[in-house]
Design an enzyme around this catalytic site. Structure first.
Site, PDB file in Angstrom:
ATOM      1  N   CYS A   1     -15.619   1.732 -18.389  1.00  0.00           N
ATOM      2  CA  CYS A   1     -14.183   2.079 -17.552  1.00  0.00           C
ATOM      3  C   CYS A   1     -13.564   3.450 -17.341  1.00  0.00           C
ATOM      4  O   CYS A   1     -13.087   4.178 -15.959  1.00  0.00           O
ATOM      5  CB  CYS A   1     -12.833   0.771 -18.292  1.00  0.00           C
ATOM      6  SG  CYS A   1     -11.758   0.943 -17.624  1.00  0.00           S
TER       7      CYS A   1
ATOM      8  N   HIS B   1      12.255  -3.437   2.962  1.00  0.00           N
ATOM      9  CA  HIS B   1      12.231  -2.261   4.255  1.00  0.00           C
ATOM     10  C   HIS B   1      12.627  -0.636   4.427  1.00  0.00           C
ATOM     11  O   HIS B   1      13.853  -0.403   3.866  1.00  0.00           O
ATOM     12  CB  HIS B   1      13.026  -2.876   5.387  1.00  0.00           C
ATOM     13  CG  HIS B   1      12.641  -1.958   6.562  1.00  0.00           C
ATOM     14  ND1 HIS B   1      11.518  -2.516   7.845  1.00  0.00           N
ATOM     15  CD2 HIS B   1      13.536  -1.218   7.960  1.00  0.00           C
ATOM     16  CE1 HIS B   1      11.900  -1.972   8.723  1.00  0.00           C
ATOM     17  NE2 HIS B   1      12.262  -0.643   8.521  1.00  0.00           N
TER      18      HIS B   1
END
Ligand code: NAD
Length: 464
Positions: free
Chosen positions: A42, A443
């Site tokens: 990894c 948002h």
């Protein structure tokens, strides 16, 4: 005299080093044996160095779109050696960080190769000697390596495995990639953005076959639009090296095809590192190249455990680390330990666009006889995705139609690998569609598409 420990871990990847640290935290006298690099595949040859390379590819892509942002430049140049050096540097820095963490947690590190010689017994061969260790508990975390098939042998020269693909000295003009799983697709994306002509071959009928069908289809479409040639239901009849090239004869649904490329990458899956560990002599059960374990990572030999890639699918670093914790905590008798929730392991593929998912695909839910309600939101209608000029993508949510519980989420689009975690938490907390619909999403973000997909599943979508 053998060195005595409460717990010895074999393998220092994201399964092994996490197990060793947690064991030490819980008061066990702990040792870790590693034959190569701390951090395993990894950190040294997988997740981390590829992310560094993929960031470079993203820069290349951004530069290729500079005129859309009002920029122009002459004489841009690219030195692949610098990108590779950055990638290797990131891996090395993290690997030495693991060394520090082991020391800080009083884990004894043996740099060598371990063999389980009996119940609670190991021998470790280092550069200079062989020594014996005794341990009440032994955890095998030896990982996996690339699968090779006759005729698809990685020679490290013209036919590459992931290591060679991560350390190119020259950019191949034409690249053939065999296997359209996570590794194949990430390398296809990387090399295409850097300028190679890429062909991807996949034996199954779609790319990223573990993903939801709609996500696979979107990924194939996005790749094709980027000029990547994808051949599905295609197998290599013959791969040969000719001079400085490779030539492949391919059986495909549209008849035999020949592909000539400078290099080929073989990415057709992995097999467990179960050899030379002494397992056969002890009768440790294995199945198709991986060690057989129960939900607590126990093998059939008392006191011997296996975690991570060597214990089978999914072959993901976070699954290995999670198994490390639950295995050690169970050994320590912690009552909070829980077996792995196998349906809640997220998966991420860092190609462009990115792919992230958790839980059941629509097909799998149907196969299990679960009635579903599906939500979808196309990023073409996402304000943020449009603003950043990355409107290619989809969020698909799968709900159990009876309970309203979220049972699967599938995303393709910008930075979705950073967004999936919200849905993993939602699944873990067993939230239902109404609770998720009532959740406030910030948002403007791409994550609003998740909200819209959830709203769509209950026919309340606002923006589509
Ligand atoms: P994979 O199993 O995900 O994909 C291999 C693909 O090769 C499959 O689709 C298979 O059908 C295809 N294949 C097999 N034999 C073939 C042949 N002879 N010709 C053509 N196609 C063939 O394996 P991988 O991509 O090699 O990755 C190995 C493991 O590592 C996987 O489990 C993967 O999930 C994991 N991984 C994860 C990430 C990530 O999470 N971003 C990145 C890299 C690897």
């Amino acid at each position: 005299m053998a060195d005595k420990f409460d717990l010895v871990v074999v393998g220092g990847g994201p399964g092994g080093y996490v197990a060793a640290i947690r064991a030490s935290q819980l008061g066990f006298k702990t040792a870790l044996v590693e034959r190569e690099h701390l951090g395993g595949v990894c950190l040294n040859w997988g997740c981390i160095p590829t992310k560094a390379l993929l960031k470079g590819a993203e820069v290349a892509h951004t530069l290729s779109t500079m005129q859309q942002w009002g920029f122009s430049a002459d004489n841009l140049s690219f030195d692949i050696a610098k990108l590779v050096a950055h990638s290797r540097g990131a891996a090395e820095k993290l690997s030495s960080g693991i060394d520090y963490l082991l020391q800080k947690n009083n884990v004894t590190l043996y740099r060598g190769e371990a063999v389980v010689t009996g119940k609670c017994k190991l021998s470790v061969t280092t550069e200079s000697k062989t020594l014996a260790l005794d341990a009440m508990h032994i955890i095998l975390a030896t990982g996996a390596r690339a699968r090779q098939l006759p005729g698809l042998t990685i020679d490290g020269d013209r036919v590459w495995g992931a290591r060679e693909a991560m350390t190119p000295t020259v950019l191949p003009e034409r690249l053939l990639i065999i296997g359209a799983g996570a590794i194949g697709m990430e390398f296809a994306s990387l090399y295409r953005d850097l300028g190679s002509e890429v062909t991807v071959l996949e034996a199954l009928d779609r790319v990223l076959a573990a993903e939801d069908r709609e996500i696979s289809a979107r990924a194939a479409k996005a790749f094709t639009r980027r000029g990547i040639n994808i051949e599905t239901s295609a197998t290599v009849a013959n791969l040969r090296t000719v001079g400085d090239h490779v030539e492949a004869d391919i059986d495909s649904p549209r008849g035999p095809i020949s592909v000539r490329a400078d290099r080929a990458i073989v990415a057709i899956g992995v097999t467990g590192n179960i050899e030379n560990l002494g397992l056969e002599g002890l009768g440790v059960a294995t199945e198709r190249g991986f060690i057989t374990t129960d939900p607590w990572c126990r093998t059939n030999l008392v006191g011997l455990y296996a975690i991570g890639d060597v214990a089978g699918a999914p072959w993901l670093a976070h699954k290995a680390s999670h198994e490390a914790i639950l295995c050690v905590e169970r050994i320590a008798g912690e009552t909070s330990a829980r077996p792995l929730a196998t349906d809640q392991i997220p998966g991420c593929t860092y190609c462009r666009p990115q792919i992230a998912s958790v839980g059941l695909t629509e097909d799998e839910a149907t196969r299990r006889g679960i009635a579903t309600r599906i939500g979808r939101f196309d990023l073409q209608a996402s304000g943020k995705a449009l603003a950043i000029q990355e409107p290619e993508g989809l969020v698909k949510t799968v709900f159990d139609a009876d309970s309203g519980k979220l049972i699967g989420a599938h995303m393709i689009g910008p930075e979705v690998t950073e967004q999936i975690q919200g849905l993993v938490i939602a699944m873990g907390a067993e939230l239902n569609d109404r609770q998720l619909a009532e959740t406030i999403f910030p948002h403007p973000t791409v994550s609003e598409a998740i909200h819209e997909s959830i709203l769509d599943s209950i026919n309340r979508a606002i923006h589509q």
